[in-house]
Enzyme design. Sequence first.
Site, PDB file in Angstrom:
ATOM      1  N   ASP A 188       0.853  -1.194   0.000  1.00  6.75           N
ATOM      2  CA  ASP A 188       0.000   0.000   0.000  1.00  6.75           C
ATOM      3  C   ASP A 188       0.882   1.234   0.000  1.00  6.75           C
ATOM      4  O   ASP A 188       1.990   1.214   0.540  1.00  6.75           O
ATOM      5  CB  ASP A 188      -0.878   0.029   1.257  1.00  6.75           C
TER       6      ASP A 188
ATOM      7  N   ASP B  97      -7.151  -1.283  -4.437  1.00 12.13           N
ATOM      8  CA  ASP B  97      -8.186  -0.912  -3.452  1.00 12.13           C
ATOM      9  C   ASP B  97      -9.078   0.192  -4.010  1.00 12.13           C
ATOM     10  O   ASP B  97     -10.298   0.159  -3.854  1.00 12.13           O
ATOM     11  CB  ASP B  97      -7.540  -0.404  -2.161  1.00 12.13           C
TER      12      ASP B  97
HETATM   13  C1  LIG Z   1     -10.951  -2.172  -0.845  1.00 14.10           C
HETATM   14  C2  LIG Z   1     -11.258  -3.500  -0.240  1.00 14.10           C
HETATM   15  C3  LIG Z   1     -10.074  -4.028   0.540  1.00 14.10           C
HETATM   16  C4  LIG Z   1      -9.278  -5.028  -0.287  1.00 14.10           C
HETATM   17  O1  LIG Z   1     -10.117  -6.148  -0.611  1.00 14.10           O
HETATM   18  C5  LIG Z   1      -9.609  -7.159  -1.379  1.00 14.10           C
HETATM   19  O2  LIG Z   1      -8.469  -7.257  -1.728  1.00 14.10           O
HETATM   20  C6  LIG Z   1     -10.649  -8.183  -1.753  1.00 14.10           C
HETATM   21  C7  LIG Z   1     -10.659  -8.436  -3.234  1.00 14.10           C
HETATM   22  C8  LIG Z   1     -10.455  -9.480  -1.075  1.00 14.10           C
HETATM   23  C9  LIG Z   1     -10.505  -9.409   0.443  1.00 14.10           C
HETATM   24  C10 LIG Z   1      -9.755 -10.616   0.962  1.00 14.10           C
HETATM   25  C11 LIG Z   1     -11.926  -9.461   0.966  1.00 14.10           C
HETATM   26  C12 LIG Z   1     -12.527  -8.112   1.072  1.00 14.10           C
HETATM   27  C13 LIG Z   1     -13.121  -7.881   2.426  1.00 14.10           C
HETATM   28  C14 LIG Z   1     -14.030  -6.705   2.367  1.00 14.10           C
HETATM   29  C15 LIG Z   1     -13.455  -5.557   3.023  1.00 14.10           C
HETATM   30  O3  LIG Z   1     -12.308  -5.541   3.410  1.00 14.10           O
HETATM   31  C16 LIG Z   1     -14.378  -4.405   3.166  1.00 14.10           C
HETATM   32  C17 LIG Z   1     -13.821  -3.236   2.458  1.00 14.10           C
HETATM   33  C18 LIG Z   1     -14.821  -2.155   2.266  1.00 14.10           C
HETATM   34  C19 LIG Z   1     -14.218  -1.086   1.443  1.00 14.10           C
HETATM   35  C20 LIG Z   1     -15.271  -0.285   0.719  1.00 14.10           C
HETATM   36  C21 LIG Z   1     -15.465  -0.783  -0.660  1.00 14.10           C
HETATM   37  C22 LIG Z   1     -13.403  -0.202   2.313  1.00 14.10           C
HETATM   38  C23 LIG Z   1     -12.249   0.375   1.827  1.00 14.10           C
HETATM   39  C24 LIG Z   1     -11.058   0.395   2.617  1.00 14.10           C
HETATM   40  C25 LIG Z   1      -9.857   0.704   2.102  1.00 14.10           C
HETATM   41  C26 LIG Z   1      -9.693   1.033   0.646  1.00 14.10           C
HETATM   42  O4  LIG Z   1      -9.588   2.421   0.482  1.00 14.10           O
HETATM   43  C27 LIG Z   1      -9.647   2.822  -0.864  1.00 14.10           C
HETATM   44  C28 LIG Z   1      -8.659   0.651   2.933  1.00 14.10           C
HETATM   45  C29 LIG Z   1      -7.694  -0.352   2.388  1.00 14.10           C
HETATM   46  C30 LIG Z   1      -6.488  -0.522   3.270  1.00 14.10           C
HETATM   47  O5  LIG Z   1      -6.868  -1.048   4.530  1.00 14.10           O
HETATM   48  C31 LIG Z   1      -5.447  -1.445   2.619  1.00 14.10           C
HETATM   49  O6  LIG Z   1      -4.364  -1.623   3.515  1.00 14.10           O
HETATM   50  C32 LIG Z   1      -6.056  -2.777   2.262  1.00 14.10           C
HETATM   51  C33 LIG Z   1      -5.079  -3.680   1.531  1.00 14.10           C
HETATM   52  O7  LIG Z   1      -4.581  -3.006   0.379  1.00 14.10           O
HETATM   53  C34 LIG Z   1      -5.763  -4.980   1.137  1.00 14.10           C
HETATM   54  N1  LIG Z   1      -6.980  -4.723   0.374  1.00 14.10           N
HETATM   55  C35 LIG Z   1      -8.086  -5.473   0.528  1.00 14.10           C
HETATM   56  O8  LIG Z   1      -8.163  -6.438   1.269  1.00 14.10           O
END
Ligand SMILES: CCC[C@@H]1OC(=O)[C@@H](C)C[C@H](C)CCCCC(=O)CCC[C@@H](CC)/C=C/C=C(\COC)CC[C@@H](O)[C@@H](O)C[C@H](O)CNC1=O
Length: 159
Positions: A118, A136
């Site tokens: 990130d 993300d």
């Molecule tokens: C964006 C989904 C997160 C992403 O899901 C993915 O990969 C998916 C494809 C697979 C995951 C195993 C399952 C998703 C769980 C759902 C979830 O988590 C609810 C999320 C809601 C969302 C509104 C839609 C919030 C948004 C937050 C953030 C994004 O802001 C733009 C903060 C990102 C930071 O915490 C960063 O460190 C995160 C890191 O990059 C890993 N990323 C993930 O796990």
Amino acid sequence: MRKGYNIPIWSTFIVLLIVFDQLTKFMIVKSLEVGESVKVISNVIYITSHRNQGAAWGILQGKMWLFYIVTVVVLVILFMFFKNEGYGQPVMQLGLSLLIAGSIGNFIDRLFRGEVVDFIDTYIFGYNFPIFNVADAALTIGVIVLIIVILFEGKEEKA
Ligand SMILES: CCC[C@@H]1OC(=O)[C@@H](C)C[C@H](C)CCCCC(=O)CCC[C@@H](CC)/C=C/C=C(\COC)CC[C@@H](O)[C@@H](O)C[C@H](O)CNC1=O
């Protein structure tokens, strides 16, 4: 253009978005130490090298197998949704393509790095939003686009 699935367009879009996501992550890994931060706009946006072994907000740290399973399930659902609901719906195809690209982008990190890179570090109204990446952003925008499509479709049916 209105009709069909526009597969060539969306496949190209998804591949380019994944390449862009991986390129930005590669550049961050190569040019910044973990924790190192570069100011872009003071008190608004920084580039901070960060790693996350969990999901959003760092939940479920280290549960990689869970993330592999969830991501594969999410991708199967997205492709099925594209096939069954996406016909002649370019905006829905955009939303689904964003979600597919974002899911694959973070999946690649989880598979080959064991963690997600990130770097987009923003302060929204003074709140230090969790550091995120291009994948993300694509996922979040994709969720917003689909919510709008579903709300809008709901209105059309009522009308
Ligand atoms: C964006 C989904 C997160 C992403 O899901 C993915 O990969 C998916 C494809 C697979 C995951 C195993 C399952 C998703 C769980 C759902 C979830 O988590 C609810 C999320 C809601 C969302 C509104 C839609 C919030 C948004 C937050 C953030 C994004 O802001 C733009 C903060 C990102 C930071 O915490 C960063 O460190 C995160 C890191 O990059 C890993 N990323 C993930 O796990």
